[in-house]
Design a protein around this motif. Sequence first.
Motif, short mmCIF file in Angstrom:
data_model
loop_
_atom_site.label_atom_id
_atom_site.label_comp_id
_atom_site.label_asym_id
_atom_site.label_seq_id
_atom_site.Cartn_x
_atom_site.Cartn_y
_atom_site.Cartn_z
N ARG A 1 0.84 -1.19 0.00
CA ARG A 1 0.00 0.00 0.00
C ARG A 1 0.88 1.24 0.00
O ARG A 1 1.95 1.26 0.59
CB ARG A 1 -0.90 0.00 1.23
CG ARG A 1 -1.87 -1.18 1.26
CD ARG A 1 -2.60 -1.27 2.57
NE ARG A 1 -3.55 -2.40 2.59
CZ ARG A 1 -4.20 -2.78 3.68
NH1 ARG A 1 -4.02 -2.16 4.82
NH2 ARG A 1 -5.04 -3.81 3.61
N MET A 2 0.38 2.28 -0.63
CA MET A 2 1.17 3.51 -0.74
C MET A 2 1.40 4.12 0.64
O MET A 2 0.49 4.23 1.45
CB MET A 2 0.45 4.50 -1.65
CG MET A 2 1.23 5.79 -1.89
SD MET A 2 0.39 6.92 -3.03
CE MET A 2 0.52 5.97 -4.55
N ASN A 3 2.67 4.50 0.89
CA ASN A 3 3.06 5.20 2.12
C ASN A 3 2.60 4.45 3.37
O ASN A 3 2.13 5.06 4.34
CB ASN A 3 2.50 6.63 2.14
CG ASN A 3 2.98 7.45 0.96
OD1 ASN A 3 4.14 7.34 0.55
ND2 ASN A 3 2.10 8.28 0.41
N SER A 4 2.75 3.14 3.36
CA SER A 4 2.33 2.34 4.51
C SER A 4 3.26 2.56 5.68
O SER A 4 4.49 2.40 5.56
CB SER A 4 2.31 0.86 4.13
OG SER A 4 2.09 0.05 5.26
N ALA A 5 2.72 2.93 6.81
CA ALA A 5 3.51 3.09 8.03
C ALA A 5 3.78 1.75 8.69
O ALA A 5 4.77 1.57 9.39
CB ALA A 5 2.79 4.02 9.01
N ALA A 6 2.87 0.78 8.46
CA ALA A 6 3.04 -0.53 9.09
C ALA A 6 4.18 -1.30 8.45
O ALA A 6 4.91 -2.03 9.12
CB ALA A 6 1.73 -1.31 8.99
N PHE A 7 4.35 -1.18 7.13
CA PHE A 7 5.39 -1.92 6.41
C PHE A 7 6.16 -0.95 5.52
O PHE A 7 5.93 -0.87 4.31
CB PHE A 7 4.76 -3.03 5.56
CG PHE A 7 3.84 -3.94 6.34
CD1 PHE A 7 4.34 -4.79 7.30
CD2 PHE A 7 2.48 -3.92 6.09
CE1 PHE A 7 3.50 -5.62 8.01
CE2 PHE A 7 1.63 -4.75 6.80
CZ PHE A 7 2.14 -5.61 7.77
N PRO A 8 7.10 -0.16 6.09
CA PRO A 8 7.76 0.88 5.31
C PRO A 8 8.76 0.36 4.29
O PRO A 8 8.96 0.96 3.24
CB PRO A 8 8.46 1.71 6.38
CG PRO A 8 8.66 0.77 7.53
CD PRO A 8 7.50 -0.17 7.51
N ALA A 9 9.46 -0.74 4.57
CA ALA A 9 10.46 -1.27 3.64
C ALA A 9 10.83 -2.68 4.09
O ALA A 9 10.58 -3.07 5.23
CB ALA A 9 11.70 -0.38 3.61
N GLY A 10 11.42 -3.44 3.16
CA GLY A 10 11.87 -4.78 3.51
C GLY A 10 10.93 -5.85 3.02
O GLY A 10 10.08 -5.64 2.14
N ASN A 11 11.06 -7.05 3.61
CA ASN A 11 10.30 -8.22 3.14
C ASN A 11 8.80 -7.96 3.07
O ASN A 11 8.14 -8.30 2.08
CB ASN A 11 10.56 -9.41 4.07
CG ASN A 11 11.94 -10.00 3.90
OD1 ASN A 11 12.69 -9.59 3.01
ND2 ASN A 11 12.29 -10.95 4.73
N ASP A 12 8.25 -7.38 4.14
CA ASP A 12 6.80 -7.24 4.22
C ASP A 12 6.26 -6.11 3.36
O ASP A 12 5.04 -5.94 3.25
CB ASP A 12 6.37 -7.03 5.68
CG ASP A 12 6.54 -8.31 6.49
OD1 ASP A 12 6.66 -9.38 5.89
OD2 ASP A 12 6.56 -8.23 7.74
N ALA A 13 7.15 -5.33 2.77
CA ALA A 13 6.73 -4.32 1.79
C ALA A 13 7.10 -4.75 0.37
O ALA A 13 7.16 -3.92 -0.54
CB ALA A 13 7.35 -2.97 2.11
#
Length: 773
Positions: free
Chosen positions: A629-641
Amino acid sequence: MPLVVTVWSAALLCVLAPAVAWGCAAACAALSGVALWVLLGRRRARPDGRGALALLLFATAGSMAAGVALAQPPRDSVALHDGRVVEVLAEVSSSSSVGKDGRLWFDVQTTHAGPPGRATPVSVSMRVGVEPDDGFDLGAQLRVVGEAEATDAGERAALIIFTNRAEILRPASGAFGVAARVRHDFVERSLRLPEPGAGLLPGLAVGDTRAVTPELNDDMRTSGLSHLTAVSGANCAIVVGAAFWVTALCGGGRTLRVVLSLTALASFVVLVTPEPSVVRAGVMAAVAMLAVMLGRPSAGIGVLSLSVTAILLADPWLAATPGFALSAAASAALVVLARPLAAGLGRWMPEALALAIAVPLSAQLVCGPIIALFAEQQSIIGIAANLLAAPAAPLATVIGLLACLAAPIPVLADLLVASAWLPSAWIASTAGTTAQLPVAQLLVVPGIGSALLVAVLSGALALVALRPSQIPARLRIARVGAAGVVIISVSLGGAHLILAGPLATATTPAGWAIAACDVGQGDALVVRSKGSIALIDTGPEPAPLEKCLRSLGVDRVDLLVLTHFDLDHVGGVKAVMGRVDTVMHGPAAEPEDERMLADLTAAGAALVEASAGMRGDLGAASWRVLWPRMNSAAFPAGNDASVVIDIGGGEVPRSVFLGDLSALPQRMLLGSGALRGPYPVVKVAHHGSADQDAGLYEVLAPSAALFSAGADNDYGHPRQETLDVLAAAGAHVLRTDTQGLILVGVRDGRLEVWTERAVDEEPASGSGVGDPG
């Protein structure tokens, strides 16, 4: 030789298993006492050389083991800071170089270490990574605050420190300060010149590799020329040889030649920083070259063994470093094997050419098995590349050093640097050209098996190349078998090169739409529709991806999807640099991520940051981004993004590629309503790790589940519980670790699967596995 073998073996045991160091020291002390008692008891009868040798072996090994044991308590104490923020007061003890992560890395010897504001006295070796900057020269005193990471047993550094805060308390002074200023001036002059060659010149002359680009560094490694960019035995040998030759030209005697050669070598070591690797190379080069020059090669191997023993006694941790083993092996090859090989090759070519080939060939034969223990690539083009670079290397080194000496006269220094640039540019061009050849390197699985295989081939080549009179009588019968090994190896190698080069696409079926490349522990998947190509991730290294794309007949990539920036997904980007139209990527969190994107842009690619809802076409197929999702605070970077994309239409079966999502974002993706299952083809998330949501795969209902993982990887991917989840969902499991390259296409309304290797428990090559949807 028995001494160095004993000490090296004991050093390996003690540094890899420090808990046994005291026991080893005690056992060696006891055995030394027994040997001494036996020796004294027999002294009146007759001298016993075996007893004296045993005493020497046990006493030396015991001393080394005791040194490791005494050094262990402070190493154990700093290891307790693993994962914590620490403050370190230390002195730089090595030169610095830029790593793949973009950080500047160097070794330090600490005086204090501990929690910030509470550092206590302790002296250990650590390795520090900082943002690139000047001033981190040998002898500089620093205050470093950063996150600590413990190292594995056998590593020289007790801790690795990652930091953005490194304060220079006192710059390098004395001889080291003068040397640092000379190096900096030389680097500055070099970088005024054009590429190729400008960034390489400081590495050739003074061992400063900070200006060498990652691309050139990879090319130097592939072409077998990397020993020129580090201060290796070759650099030291050039200095010794030049000083020896000049002194002889001026009429100096043998003793004066040796003294002045060693003086020049010592000055060179100070200039390029006397870190352990440089001292090691200097000692070995001095011993090897002087033994040859003085006409005493038989004594050279003994003196070399004593030199290695002394170095290991001073620093036992070098026994576990590949660089030390390669340096020792190459020096021994130069002393023992180069001249016999030259004499053998002289049967078929002029003597000068035979000697020129014998030097790199001897090093390649001896070092090849060691390289196969830990590296996936064996340089095939190395001997040819070294022959082409050989005339230029000493010119660049010697003229570059003269430019350093001429620093007080700027005009003369500039002229010499410009003159040294010409051979440097030739070497850089040689590396770049030879590294791009399809026959430049051979990929192997690192380990003992590969090392034994390379050792057998190296021994066979040596036996064939030597004159029959140079081979001991008991080995002459083996020469016939060696010839057979060489003939078979050359035949198989030639067939492999033809199939991997001009006929690369001949072994690949034409009707594929999705390809899962075998790139080891990583992802690299190709989707093709009406001649348009999408590449989803690039794997950990360029070479396996290059091989895969070549076999698929892919020359250009219309859409490159970098799901996230872990090395196992973006490490092979160089393979497609300059051949990509559009890059769609996940969130970039680190400076090295931004640098990679900038390099892709500079090479002509357009950048798009992916977010859920994006759409596009690929030939006759269409694609959608489902995550993140755009600009997600929960998953900002890495595997889950990770970028999750589905592709389908035309001849491409409906497919979804799940990146490295874990179970939580998988459940969120499932709840988003973006999925439009079933999906006949699913790239399973995170190489098949255990962190999966079974409900997601039930909804996806795949007919074919693609697992991209490396053979015998350290993570146990794919995990059995994940294989069971996909089997329960009705999917046929397809694995790159066991089946190699996997191709999926559609024929007569059904999925068709082709695998590079057949596995009994999986569908056979060419089998139909379900409805493409």
